[in-house]
Write a protein that holds these residues in place. Structure first.
Motif, short mmCIF file in Angstrom:
data_model
loop_
_atom_site.label_atom_id
_atom_site.label_comp_id
_atom_site.label_asym_id
_atom_site.label_seq_id
_atom_site.Cartn_x
_atom_site.Cartn_y
_atom_site.Cartn_z
N ALA A 11 -0.46 -0.70 4.96
CA ALA A 11 -1.92 -0.37 5.88
C ALA A 11 -3.45 -1.31 5.47
N VAL A 12 -4.07 -1.71 5.74
CA VAL A 12 -5.39 -2.43 5.05
C VAL A 12 -7.02 -1.06 6.37
N HIS A 13 -7.29 -0.74 5.17
CA HIS A 13 -8.35 0.20 4.81
C HIS A 13 -9.90 -0.60 5.56
N ASN A 51 1.68 9.08 1.84
CA ASN A 51 2.87 10.32 3.06
C ASN A 51 3.13 8.41 3.72
N GLY A 52 3.39 8.42 4.87
CA GLY A 52 3.29 7.67 6.30
C GLY A 52 2.32 7.61 7.21
N GLN A 53 2.28 6.62 8.28
CA GLN A 53 1.19 6.47 9.02
C GLN A 53 0.70 7.11 9.51
N THR A 61 -4.15 13.21 6.23
CA THR A 61 -4.79 12.45 6.65
C THR A 61 -4.94 10.97 7.11
N GLU A 62 -4.88 11.75 8.11
CA GLU A 62 -4.53 10.23 9.65
C GLU A 62 -4.92 8.61 9.24
N ASN A 63 -6.16 8.74 8.92
CA ASN A 63 -6.72 7.28 8.38
C ASN A 63 -6.66 6.66 6.25
N GLY A 64 -5.68 8.06 5.97
CA GLY A 64 -6.09 7.62 4.71
C GLY A 64 -4.60 7.38 4.05
N ASP A 65 -3.32 7.48 4.50
CA ASP A 65 -2.28 7.41 4.55
C ASP A 65 -1.69 8.47 3.30
N ALA A 66 -2.45 9.87 3.37
CA ALA A 66 -1.58 10.46 2.77
C ALA A 66 -1.89 12.45 2.75
N VAL A 86 -11.54 3.03 9.66
CA VAL A 86 -10.68 2.32 9.83
C VAL A 86 -9.62 2.43 9.60
N SER A 87 -7.71 1.90 10.17
CA SER A 87 -7.17 2.01 9.32
C SER A 87 -6.17 0.92 10.75
N LEU A 88 -5.18 0.19 9.41
CA LEU A 88 -4.93 -1.27 10.21
C LEU A 88 -3.15 -0.51 9.28
#
Length: 485
Positions: free
Chosen positions: A370-372, A337-339, A315-320, A386-388
């Motif tokens: 990351a912040v979501h 996982n990573g970013q 999941t690209e914006n889910g950090d997982a 949105v992910s930061l």
């Protein structure tokens, strides 16, 4: 008699598959490989420039292979690491991982037992994916920023040839028997089929749009599926001459990757639908949609386990990375996982034994930071995630935008008031694609740096999407909601 024959044929199509059916990228006749601690799941992460390494037997993150640094370290003229780690492939003997880094034009070859980079080959502008031929003798790299496939020797990893294809090849995948290579395009609305032995064009398939990021060949050798990210569709065509289109499916905004799982109930296509935060599942015989599985924000790459009992999704914006149980089509694990995970592969028996394959791995570190947020129209459900992603002094902002008017200009901006009024600070302008969606990125010191000598300020900024009207920012159409957990 004809009707009876047609009925018998239909029943044969819908009949369960025998046990031991092979999984992608291997042929249907290959043996299943049960999930074990020797298996590995790899996810390529383009903002942390890492590859996460997961043990599927325990669904645990073992660590990351760090191929490069985040910003601003990778902006140095003396920087030698990789940038935008993105694509993944692996050798037929499952001992070598091929990792494509888009911005540094690199293919890194990693020993799966030691997590060590054996060799790095630099190719043309903006490669996207690299896959070994089924015999392992060659690696075909889709050089998306140009108009050719770079052919590398499977043992020395040196470039030996270039195969001209339509501009912007997004990905190459091979038929399970190794006869054909299917090359879709991200810039030209055409997929070409190449004869692997002669490298001549064996067929062409007109794409319903120019933007294909991903293509997969079914283990049974009958079908090829490709995704069209800009229009939210998937296409299915016959894997053998005349390569005719069998079906065009409306799948949803930001349709990303596709792959297959073969089970006792049949062969199924799994597709990541980024704008819906779902994986959709279709039968490959009737093209019936049988499931829509919530998996997290902006699902991207996916791959089946060696026995087809699970499908793993980044999941690209889910950090997982999420694990789907295919008999029930339910999520059974969520692994950090990573970013910004991109491609993902499952490599059965990648390491020599349980407990092995941990050398050289590092902890996530800042890659876990990351912040979501979510955005949505006033009074409506959130439509945008949105992910930061923390890069130290800067952050990479990525928005998976949906719910907009197709073909219209918009801007992602910071507003001084939560309702989108007041002063606006534009971050990135963009055009909504035909599905009313878009992936929008911005980089900068999104977090404020406070000068101790300056009086404290209560000023806050709110993320919004505004319509561009007459070349200028207009009304806000989506407002910031809250931080996602």
């Amino acid at each position: 008699m004809i009707r009876q024959a047609m009925l018998a044929s239909s029943l044969a199509l819908l009949a369960p598959l025998p046990a031991g059916a092979g999984q992608a990228p291997y042929a249907a006749g290959a043996p299943d490989i049960p999930v074990s601690a020797r298996d590995r799941v790899y996810a390529a992460e383009q903002f942390s420039n890492t590859v996460s390494v997961i043990d599927p037997s325990s669904n645990s993150l073992l660590g990351v292979i760090r191929l490069g640094d985040p910003q601003p370290a990778n902006l140095s003229p003396l920087y030698r690491g990789q940038v935008l780690v993105h694509g993944l492939g692996f050798s037929p003997d499952r001992t070598t991982l091929a990792v494509v880094s888009i911005a540094s034009n690199a293919v890194s070859f990693i020993d799966t037992a030691t997590n060590r980079v054996k060799h790095t080959t630099y190719v043309g502008r903006s490669p996207h994916e690299a896959f070994f031929t089924p015999d392992g003798r060659e690696v075909w790299v889709s050089v998306r920023g140009e108009d050719y496939i770079a052919v590398l020797d499977g043992a020395t990893y040196r470039e030996t040839a270039r195969i001209p294809v339509p501009n912007g090849p997004g990905m190459t995948i091979f038929s399970p028997d190794g006869r054909y290579a299917y090359v879709c395009s991200s810039f030209t609305p055409q997929t070409v089929v190449l004869d692997v032995a002669t490298r001549a064009v064996a067929g062409r398939v007109e794409q319903a749009s120019p933007f294909c990021p991903n293509i997969a060949a079914a283990p049974d050798g009958d079908q090829v599926w490709l995704t069209l990210k800009d229009v939210g569709k998937a296409m299915v065509f016959r894997a053998t001459p005349p390569f005719d289109v069998l079906r065009v499916l409306d799948t949803g905004p930001i349709t990303n990757h596709v792959n297959f799982a073969r089970t006792a109930q049949g062969q199924f296509a799994y597709l990541t639908i980024g704008g819906l935060n779902q994986v959709k599942v279709f039968r490959t015989d009737s093209f019936e949609e049988v499931a829509a599985i919530p998996v997290g924000a902006l699902p991207h790459g996916l791959w089946p386990s060696g026995d087809g009992t699970r499908v793993y999704v980044g999941t690209e914006n889910g950090d997982a990375v999420t694990a789907i149980d295919t008999p029930t089509n339910k999520v059974v694990a969520t692994i950090p996982n990573g970013q910004a995970a991109q491609a993902l592969v499952y490599v059965p028996e990648a390491v020599p034994g349980a407990g092995a394959g941990r050398d050289g791995l590092q902890p996530l570190g800042t890659a876990a930071s990351a912040v979501h947020l979510t955005l949505g129209a006033p009074g409506a459900e959130a439509a945008t995630t949105v992910s930061l992603f923390d890069q130290g002094i800067t952050q990479v902002l990525q928005a998976a935008v949906t719910g907009l008017e197709p073909g219209k200009p918009y801007a992602l901006a910071l507003a001084s008031k939560p309702d989108g009024s007041g002063g606006l600070e534009p971050l990135a302008g963009f055009m909504a694609n035909p599905a009313g969606a878009q992936i929008v990125n911005a980089v900068g010191p999104i977090r404020q740096i406070v000068d101790p000598a300056t009086a404290p300020s209560d000023d806050r900024r709110y993320l919004v999407i505004v319509r561009i009207e007459g070349g200028k920012p207009g009304r806000a159409v989506q407002l910031q909601r809250s931080e996602r957990p």
